[in-house]
Each structure stands twice: as C-alpha cells, then as structure tokens.
Design a protein around this motif. Structure first.
Motif, short mmCIF file in Angstrom:
data_model
loop_
_atom_site.label_atom_id
_atom_site.label_comp_id
_atom_site.label_asym_id
_atom_site.label_seq_id
_atom_site.Cartn_x
_atom_site.Cartn_y
_atom_site.Cartn_z
N THR A 76 9.50 -1.54 4.63
CA THR A 76 8.48 -2.59 4.58
C THR A 76 7.41 -2.27 3.54
N GLY A 77 7.16 -0.99 3.29
CA GLY A 77 6.27 -0.63 2.20
C GLY A 77 6.83 -1.10 0.86
N ARG A 78 8.14 -0.90 0.67
CA ARG A 78 8.78 -1.36 -0.55
C ARG A 78 8.83 -2.89 -0.62
N LEU A 79 9.00 -3.54 0.51
CA LEU A 79 8.98 -5.01 0.53
C LEU A 79 7.64 -5.53 0.03
N GLY A 80 6.56 -4.83 0.38
CA GLY A 80 5.25 -5.23 -0.11
C GLY A 80 5.15 -5.11 -1.62
N ARG A 82 7.66 -5.37 -3.65
CA ARG A 82 8.60 -6.33 -4.25
C ARG A 82 8.14 -7.77 -4.10
N PHE A 83 7.69 -8.15 -2.92
CA PHE A 83 7.36 -9.55 -2.65
C PHE A 83 5.86 -9.81 -2.49
N GLY A 84 5.07 -8.76 -2.59
CA GLY A 84 3.63 -8.90 -2.46
C GLY A 84 3.14 -8.52 -1.08
N PRO A 85 2.09 -7.69 -1.00
CA PRO A 85 1.61 -7.26 0.32
C PRO A 85 1.12 -8.42 1.18
N LYS A 86 0.56 -9.44 0.55
CA LYS A 86 0.06 -10.57 1.35
C LYS A 86 1.18 -11.28 2.08
N ASN A 87 2.28 -11.57 1.38
CA ASN A 87 3.39 -12.30 2.00
C ASN A 87 4.01 -11.52 3.15
N ILE A 88 4.26 -10.24 2.93
CA ILE A 88 4.89 -9.42 3.97
C ILE A 88 3.95 -9.25 5.16
N TYR A 89 2.67 -9.10 4.88
CA TYR A 89 1.68 -8.97 5.95
C TYR A 89 1.67 -10.22 6.84
N PRO A 128 1.78 -0.94 6.22
CA PRO A 128 1.71 -0.38 4.86
C PRO A 128 0.90 -1.23 3.90
N GLN A 129 0.82 -2.53 4.17
CA GLN A 129 0.14 -3.41 3.23
C GLN A 129 -1.36 -3.13 3.17
N THR A 130 -1.95 -2.69 4.29
CA THR A 130 -3.39 -2.41 4.27
C THR A 130 -3.69 -1.24 3.33
N MET A 131 -2.91 -0.18 3.43
CA MET A 131 -3.14 0.98 2.56
C MET A 131 -2.76 0.67 1.12
N ALA A 132 -1.71 -0.12 0.91
CA ALA A 132 -1.31 -0.47 -0.45
C ALA A 132 -2.39 -1.29 -1.14
N VAL A 133 -3.02 -2.20 -0.43
CA VAL A 133 -4.10 -3.01 -1.01
C VAL A 133 -5.27 -2.11 -1.41
N GLY A 402 4.48 4.87 -1.02
CA GLY A 402 3.66 5.97 -0.52
C GLY A 402 3.01 5.63 0.80
N ALA A 403 2.49 4.40 0.91
CA ALA A 403 1.89 3.98 2.18
C ALA A 403 2.93 3.93 3.28
N GLY A 404 4.15 3.49 2.94
CA GLY A 404 5.21 3.45 3.94
C GLY A 404 5.58 4.83 4.43
N ILE A 405 5.67 5.80 3.50
CA ILE A 405 5.99 7.18 3.88
C ILE A 405 4.90 7.75 4.78
N TYR A 406 3.65 7.57 4.36
CA TYR A 406 2.52 8.11 5.12
C TYR A 406 2.47 7.53 6.53
N ASN A 407 2.60 6.22 6.64
CA ASN A 407 2.56 5.59 7.96
C ASN A 407 3.79 5.91 8.79
N THR A 408 4.93 6.15 8.11
CA THR A 408 6.13 6.56 8.85
C THR A 408 5.92 7.93 9.48
N THR A 409 5.40 8.88 8.71
CA THR A 409 5.20 10.21 9.28
C THR A 409 4.16 10.17 10.41
N ARG A 410 3.12 9.35 10.23
CA ARG A 410 2.13 9.21 11.31
C ARG A 410 2.77 8.65 12.57
N THR A 411 3.57 7.61 12.41
CA THR A 411 4.13 6.95 13.57
C THR A 411 5.29 7.74 14.18
N VAL A 412 6.07 8.42 13.35
CA VAL A 412 7.11 9.29 13.90
C VAL A 412 6.47 10.38 14.74
#
Length: 509
Positions: A76-80, A82-89, A128-133, A402-412
């Motif tokens: 989902t971090g990569r989706l942001g 690719r398609f924009g963080p606003k849309n995915i959010y 991930p979109q919050t950190m990416a923004v 990067g935001a996806g990785i960071y939030n993944t490790t936090r949530t895992v």
C-alpha cells in the motif's frame, strides 16, 4: 514520461499543514481503534465468548486487525507512490468506515474478528500515506515539527481510545466503540477530499511473489504464537512458527535477487538510521500493544474498576505525550536523535517496572497515575523522533515504500506483541492459578472471586516483564544510531529546493 501524473505539483510548505491535519484525523482514528478495543476486551469477552477462560480467543479481536493491517503495508505504500497518496488514503478510509459499521453489527466473536480483519485492510491503505505526505511536502529542516504532530497524535490517541471506549462501553455497550467511527470517518473523508493535494506519482511494478511470501510468513508466525498456548504448544505449532521464519528468510532472499522492482528496496537499509529506527519501532510496537492487556485486565477484574475508571488512569500519559511531542519534534530538527530517544525509552521501561511493582504491592489506585505520567514523557521522546529519523533521508520517489516498511515493522511488532502477551498471560495464570484454563466458568466483566484475586494479580504483574524486556531491546538499538548530517536552518533555499523539485523529477522517471 509526460502525462497527467506529472501535472500535479507539491504544495508549498505552508499549505502542507492543512493537508497533514486532514490526514492526521484518519490516522488518529486508526490508533484510537486499536487502543479502544483494549478497554472493551473484557466486555466483548463477556458478551461473545463467556464460556471459556482462554484469553487468546478475545485477543484475536486485536490480532486479526493488526495482522491484516501489517501484511499489506509494504504494497500500500507503493500504491501511494503509483496512484497518489490521496487516492489510496480515501479508498482505505471508505473501507475502514464500512468495516467499523460491520464490527458494531457483529453477533458472534467470529463475525467481529472477520470484520476487524477487513478494517485492518482499510487501515493499511491509509497509514503509509500520512508519512509519505510529510516526507514529500515538508523540507528536512521542518520535518521534525510535522513528525512531532504525528507523534502527538499517537500520544493523544492513547487517552481518547481507552477513555472513549470506557464511556461508550459503560453507557451504550461495546458495539458503540465501532459505531463511533462512522461519523468520524465521513468527516475525515470530506476533509481529505478537499484539503489533501494530488502529488506527482511514479510508475512502479508490484512484486506479487513478494507479497505472497511476506503474507504467508507473517501468518504462520503470528498464528503459531497466538494459538500455541491453546494447543499446548504441540509440535505442529512450533512447526508453523519455524516454517514462517524460513519463509521470511526466503522472502528476504528473493528481494535481494529479483531483477524487477522488489517489494522491499533493500538498499534503503544501507542508511544506518533507517535500519536502526525500524528495529526500535518494532520493539516500541510490541511494547505498547502488549502492555495494555495485563493492565486493563488487572484494573477491571482484580481491582473492580469500570472501563471508564481504568481509562482515566491514562490521563497523565496522553496529556504529557500530546503536549510535549511537538516540542520534541522541533528540538529534533537541531539535535542528535539519541538525545531524545534514549531517555524516552528509559522512561517507558521504567514506568512499566513501576507499574508491575505497584501491582505486586496492591497499591492504592491513585498511585498508578505516576507510571502513566512517566510513560507520557517517554512517549514524547519516542514516537516522533523515531519516525523523523527513519524518513529524514528517504528519496522522494521511495517515500511510500519507506513509509510502508517503517509502518510494517511497527505493526508486525504490535502483532507479535499481541500474540506473545496472550500466551505469556495464560502461562502466568496457569503458574499462579493451577487449573485456570480448565475451569468451567470464564473470566467475566464483573470482577473475580476474592480467593483468586491474589494469584490473578501476580500473574498480570509478571506478564508486564515481557514488554519491559522488549522495550530495553529498542533502547539498545537506538544507541547504534549516528548523528545525522547538519540540517540547514529554516529559510535556507538550498534545504528547501530538493523537497520542492524532486517530485516532478520522480514523476518523469
């Protein structure tokens, strides 16, 4: 590449704050929805699973959410990107809000767990979109303040979640901890639609084998930990855990060797502070999630507090964390992150040691406000500084990754913490109250018989040893951070230029 994706331009830093505030509302709701359930767990168990003494059944209300939240974060971090963080959010927010309604309408524990799993998918698209923004719209010398708001959001949510949960459970029933998300979700959707800009996007290929391998590995590990105590740690349970670890190793190996774009760009881990921050945030996620269950079960079952009364004991935590986090963020823009992280993590570990000691001493209820205050101060030096340190040197094109990785490790870390504490609590109950798992009547929400209160309290105090030890792992990790390069002062055009210019360049790659 010249298309509509390159037409969008990043906002000026002064315009980034309204967008961030709009996104923070959704991020706040996600965090509240995690903490709100910890207070309602006894009530949910009494309503939907009253016949057993296995605490791991109701823990799946949290674990299912965290599992489906953590697994998709990488993509989902990569989706942001690719398609924009606003849309995915916005898509994730719609899923999350609809699933919240389904949670409230659930009539069995299985239905609730399934709805929570869908809710986690929506949350995974949003986070991930919050950190990416922040990474893409705030220059490096202002990012600490923005991440301070991100950290303050986490701190305030620790109060609002349990307190709102207590009020709603006491006043209306556990269902309303989910119904409340519906109007909040609608407001958050409208604000994000109006205030969050469309940022430039980058083409990405999606590593489907990587998604499958990571999902399989996490499922095997978490399911094995979660159900191990229930199945008396049978050999096949250990086999699942070991297999999960092997699959995880295969996943890392494929990420290194793939000739296409990997799901996890391993070159990001060449930055020492990014790697260390990921280790530390996994420990923090484990600690924060695992400490809540023994605390709430002790206060409500052993001491007879209502959900609201037990949540009120967290007021010092949330107030101090929320007030101090923005100041910590601004300070981080000008100092070594270890100046904040080391004392922050020490205070969190120390507060848990004090909490456990108070349980063993059967202390007065007001005394539990003291460790809550210490933890609030520690949180201010923990959440925002870790996020800022992890994202400070991320290239804009990989901000979502990067935001996806960071939030993944936090949530895992949170998932493993939730699963591990369930098994550890059950083991401590068996040690202090032999035969508790075989009793015919369950632990309800009306308190405990006087003859078992002592053993139950001791078990909950001992259970806190686990998050204490893991928080110390995070402390050791941050000692290996290095001081970042000097960040130019605010107003330095050289500092602002990369943030303003990188997105259009990335869009054309």
């Amino acid at each position: 590449m010249t298309d509509s994706r390159a037409a969008a331009t990043p906002p000026h830093p002064k315009d980034a704050w309204p967008a961030l505030w709009a996104l923070v509302i959704g991020f706040f709701m996600i965090l509240v929805d995690t903490t709100i359930v910890s207070v309602a767990n006894p009530a949910i168990k009494a309503a939907l699973d009253p016949a057993t003494n296995n605490l791991d059944n109701v823990v799946w209300v949290t674990s299912a959410y965290l599992l489906t939240y953590s697994v998709p974060l990488l993509i989902t971090g990569r989706l942001g990107d690719r398609f924009g963080p606003k849309n995915i959010y916005l898509v994730g927010l719609a899923i999350f809000t609809a699933a919240s309604l389904a949670c409230g309408l659930s009539t069995s524990l299985g239905m609730l767990i399934a709805a929570r799993a869908v809710q986690g998918l929506g949350a995974a698209m949003m986070t991930p979109q919050t950190m990416a923004v922040i990474t893409r719209t705030f220059p490096a010398d202002r990012r600490g303040a923005a991440m301070g708001l991100w950290g303050a959001t986490a701190g305030v949510a620790t109060l609002v979640g349990p307190l709102a949960g207590g009020l709603l459970v006491d006043g209306f029933g556990w269902e309303w901890i989910f119904y409340i998300n519906v109007p909040v979700g609608i407001v958050a959707f409208v604000l994000a639609w109006r205030l969050v800009p469309k940022l430039p996007t980058s083409p990405h290929r999606f590593d489907i084998p990587g998604v499958v391998l990571s999902a399989l590995a996490l499922f095997l590990i978490v399911f094995g930990l979660q159900e191990g105590e229930h199945f008396d740690w049978a050999p096949w349970v250990w086999g699942m855990v070991v297999t999960g670890v092997v699959v995880l190793a295969v996943f890392v190996w494929t990420q290194r060797r793939t000739t296409r774009e990997p799901l996890v760009p391993l070159d990001l881990f060449r930055e020492r502070n990014f790697s260390v921050a990921n280790v530390a945030i996994a420990a923090v996620g484990f600690t924060v999630t695992s400490m809540a269950l023994p605390q709430m079960f002790y206060l409500q079952l052993a001491r007879g507090l209502t959900p609201t009364e037990s949540a009120l004991l967290l007021i010092p935590l949330a107030i101090l964390s929320g007030v101090l986090a923005p100041f910590a963020g601004r300070l981080l823009d000008r100092t070594d992150p270890r100046v904040l992280l080391v004392p922050g993590l020490l205070l969190v570990a120390g507060s848990l040691v004090l909490y456990s000691a108070l349980i063993f001493a059967d202390a007065a209820i007001w005394a539990f406000l003291v460790p809550a205050a210490l933890m609030g101060i520690g949180n201010a030096g923990m959440w925002g500084p870790l996020a800022t340190t992890a994202t400070r040197n991320l290239p804009p094109r990989q901000a979502g990754a990067g935001a996806g990785i960071y939030n993944t490790t936090r949530t895992v870390g949170s998932v493993i913490g939730s699963a591990s504490i369930a098994a550890f609590m059950q083991a401590r109950l068996e040690a202090n109250l032999p035969g508790a798992g075989d009793a015919t009547s369950g632990f309800g929400s009306e308190g405990l018989p006087a003859q078992i209160v002592g053993g139950f309290s001791t078990a909950m105090g001992q259970a806190l040893i686990l998050p204490i030890l893991v928080s110390l792992v995070g402390l050791v990790a941050v000692l290996f951070m290095r001081r970042p390069s000097v960040i130019p002062r605010r107003g330095d055009r050289a500092a602002d230029a990369p943030a303003a210019a990188s997105a259009p360049a990335a869009a054309g790659e």
